[in-house]
Structures are given as C-alpha cells and as structure tokens.
Design a protein around this motif. Structure first.
Motif, PDB file in Angstrom:
ATOM      1  N   ALA A   1       0.841  -1.211   0.000  1.00 25.80           N
ATOM      2  CA  ALA A   1       0.000   0.000   0.000  1.00 25.80           C
ATOM      3  C   ALA A   1       0.870   1.253   0.000  1.00 25.80           C
ATOM      4  CB  ALA A   1      -0.938   0.001   1.209  1.00 25.80           C
ATOM      5  N   VAL A   2       1.998   1.201   0.686  1.00 26.62           N
ATOM      6  CA  VAL A   2       2.925   2.340   0.686  1.00 26.62           C
ATOM      7  C   VAL A   2       3.584   2.460  -0.682  1.00 26.62           C
ATOM      8  CG1 VAL A   2       5.042   3.273   1.699  1.00 26.62           C
ATOM      9  CG2 VAL A   2       3.333   2.194   3.170  1.00 26.62           C
ATOM     10  N   THR A   3       4.047   1.345  -1.218  1.00 19.61           N
ATOM     11  CA  THR A   3       4.723   1.344  -2.516  1.00 19.61           C
ATOM     12  C   THR A   3       3.800   1.851  -3.623  1.00 19.61           C
ATOM     13  OG1 THR A   3       6.117  -0.483  -1.816  1.00 19.61           O
ATOM     14  CG2 THR A   3       5.932  -0.125  -4.169  1.00 19.61           C
ATOM     15  N   ASP A   4       2.529   1.492  -3.554  1.00 19.74           N
ATOM     16  CA  ASP A   4       1.560   1.874  -4.589  1.00 19.74           C
ATOM     17  C   ASP A   4       0.893   3.220  -4.335  1.00 19.74           C
ATOM     18  OD1 ASP A   4       2.118  -0.537  -5.807  1.00 19.74           O
ATOM     19  OD2 ASP A   4       0.361  -1.555  -4.979  1.00 19.74           O
ATOM     20  N   TYR A   5       1.208   3.868  -3.229  1.00 21.12           N
ATOM     21  CA  TYR A   5       0.531   5.113  -2.838  1.00 21.12           C
ATOM     22  C   TYR A   5       0.753   6.222  -3.871  1.00 21.12           C
ATOM     23  CZ  TYR A   5      -0.864   9.085   0.041  1.00 21.12           C
ATOM     24  OH  TYR A   5      -1.470  10.215   0.533  1.00 21.12           O
ATOM     25  N   VAL A   6      -0.333   6.897  -4.209  1.00 20.09           N
ATOM     26  CA  VAL A   6      -0.291   8.058  -5.097  1.00 20.09           C
ATOM     27  C   VAL A   6      -1.007   9.190  -4.380  1.00 20.09           C
ATOM     28  CG1 VAL A   6      -0.986   9.011  -7.325  1.00 20.09           C
ATOM     29  CG2 VAL A   6      -0.261   6.620  -7.173  1.00 20.09           C
ATOM     30  N   SER A   7      -0.318  10.280  -4.191  1.00 17.34           N
ATOM     31  CA  SER A   7      -0.898  11.416  -3.482  1.00 17.34           C
ATOM     32  C   SER A   7      -1.877  12.169  -4.376  1.00 17.34           C
ATOM     33  CB  SER A   7       0.211  12.377  -3.043  1.00 17.34           C
ATOM     34  OG  SER A   7      -0.345  13.549  -2.502  1.00 17.34           O
ATOM     35  N   PRO A   8      -3.017  12.566  -3.820  1.00 22.31           N
ATOM     36  CA  PRO A   8      -3.970  13.367  -4.594  1.00 22.31           C
ATOM     37  C   PRO A   8      -3.597  14.858  -4.622  1.00 22.31           C
ATOM     38  CG  PRO A   8      -4.879  12.913  -2.440  1.00 22.31           C
ATOM     39  CD  PRO A   8      -3.561  12.182  -2.514  1.00 22.31           C
ATOM     40  N   VAL A   9      -2.552  15.239  -3.886  1.00 26.45           N
ATOM     41  CA  VAL A   9      -2.084  16.633  -3.874  1.00 26.45           C
ATOM     42  C   VAL A   9      -0.633  16.661  -4.349  1.00 26.45           C
ATOM     43  CG1 VAL A   9      -3.660  17.329  -2.027  1.00 26.45           C
ATOM     44  CG2 VAL A   9      -1.370  16.530  -1.442  1.00 26.45           C
ATOM     45  N   PRO A  10      -0.203  17.771  -4.940  1.00 24.16           N
ATOM     46  CA  PRO A  10       1.176  17.856  -5.440  1.00 24.16           C
ATOM     47  C   PRO A  10       2.217  17.771  -4.321  1.00 24.16           C
ATOM     48  CG  PRO A  10      -0.185  19.582  -6.419  1.00 24.16           C
ATOM     49  CD  PRO A  10      -0.998  18.950  -5.318  1.00 24.16           C
TER      50      PRO A  10
END
Length: 144
Positions: A93-102
């Motif tokens: 889940a950490v490796t695949d995490y994509v932030s919705p904010v810059p």
C-alpha cells in the motif's frame, strides 16, 4: 508498534506537500527528508511517520513520504516487513501510494523549501504551527 498505511491524502502540514508554507517544522525535521533520497543501503532503517500523530501513537506512515519516494527503493519498508512491524500488504500500500495533492519530487527539494523560511516563518506558516500545537500536545511550539 505496528505501522499503518498512509492516510488517503498527506496532512495539511506535511513537509512533502508543495502547498505547505516554508518554516513550519524544526530544521532537524527537514533534514530527515534528505536521508531517504540516498541509495537504499545508506537510508535510515526506520519509516517516516506522520507528524500529526502524538509520539506515543505515531504509527501511520507519512503520506507525503510514501508519495515522494520510490517505495521499492526504501530500506525502511524492507526492514519494517522483515521485523513484522508491517505486513506485506501494508508495505505494498505504501509502494503503490499516489498522493492526490502535489508533492515535491525528492526529500532534498522538500527540505530546501522547508528550510527557506525556517528562521522567520510567514504568518501562514504560523497558522499551521498553531494547528499542529493544538493536535500534538506532546510538543511545544518551539519544538516544531
């Protein structure tokens, strides 16, 4: 202590967020960010936790850290999984995490931004600092 996956979005005071004012955190907190840019074997073996949690309950991984750095290259995730502090599913889940904010593209970039006004934080930074002090009862304003 078991580590939990990041929140859906990095917190409003996250040092990795591009929209967080400079000078919110203490210099030593910003310096930690650079260490995760190093080659894997030279990185800290501990995960970077969310600053919004009290020290005694700080078990959520920082969303900004997860979104900024390549999880496949983070020594801390490997160590946390090998020691049982994190399940493989949580690590993925950490490796695949994509932030919705810059977010800044590196720990160095985030640290450079944060340090720019650390000696004289803006009024906007002061407002963020006050919010942190209300949430984090284990630290004083000067500790931030």
């Amino acid at each position: 202590m078991k580590y939990r996956r990041p929140a859906p979005r990095p917190c409003e005071s996250c040092p990795y967020r591009k929209d967080v004012p400079s000078g919110v955190w203490a210099p030593e907190e910003y310096e930690k960010l650079r260490e995760y840019d190093r080659p894997t074997g030279e990185q800290p073996p501990t995960v970077f936790l969310c600053h919004q949690q009290d020290r005694d309950s700080a078990s959520r991984i920082c969303g900004g850290w997860a979104g900024c750095h390549d999880g496949d290259e983070l020594l801390a995730l490997r160590v946390a999984t090998m020691t049982g502090r994190m399940t493989p599913e949580e690590a993925y889940a950490v490796t695949d995490y994509v932030s919705p904010v810059p977010l800044f593209s590196s720990g160095k970039e985030a640290a450079d931004h944060g340090m720019a006004e650390v000696e004289q934080p803006s009024d906007q930074a002061g407002s963020v600092i006050e919010k942190i002090a209300r949430v984090r009862r284990d630290i004083r304003w000067r500790d931030i």
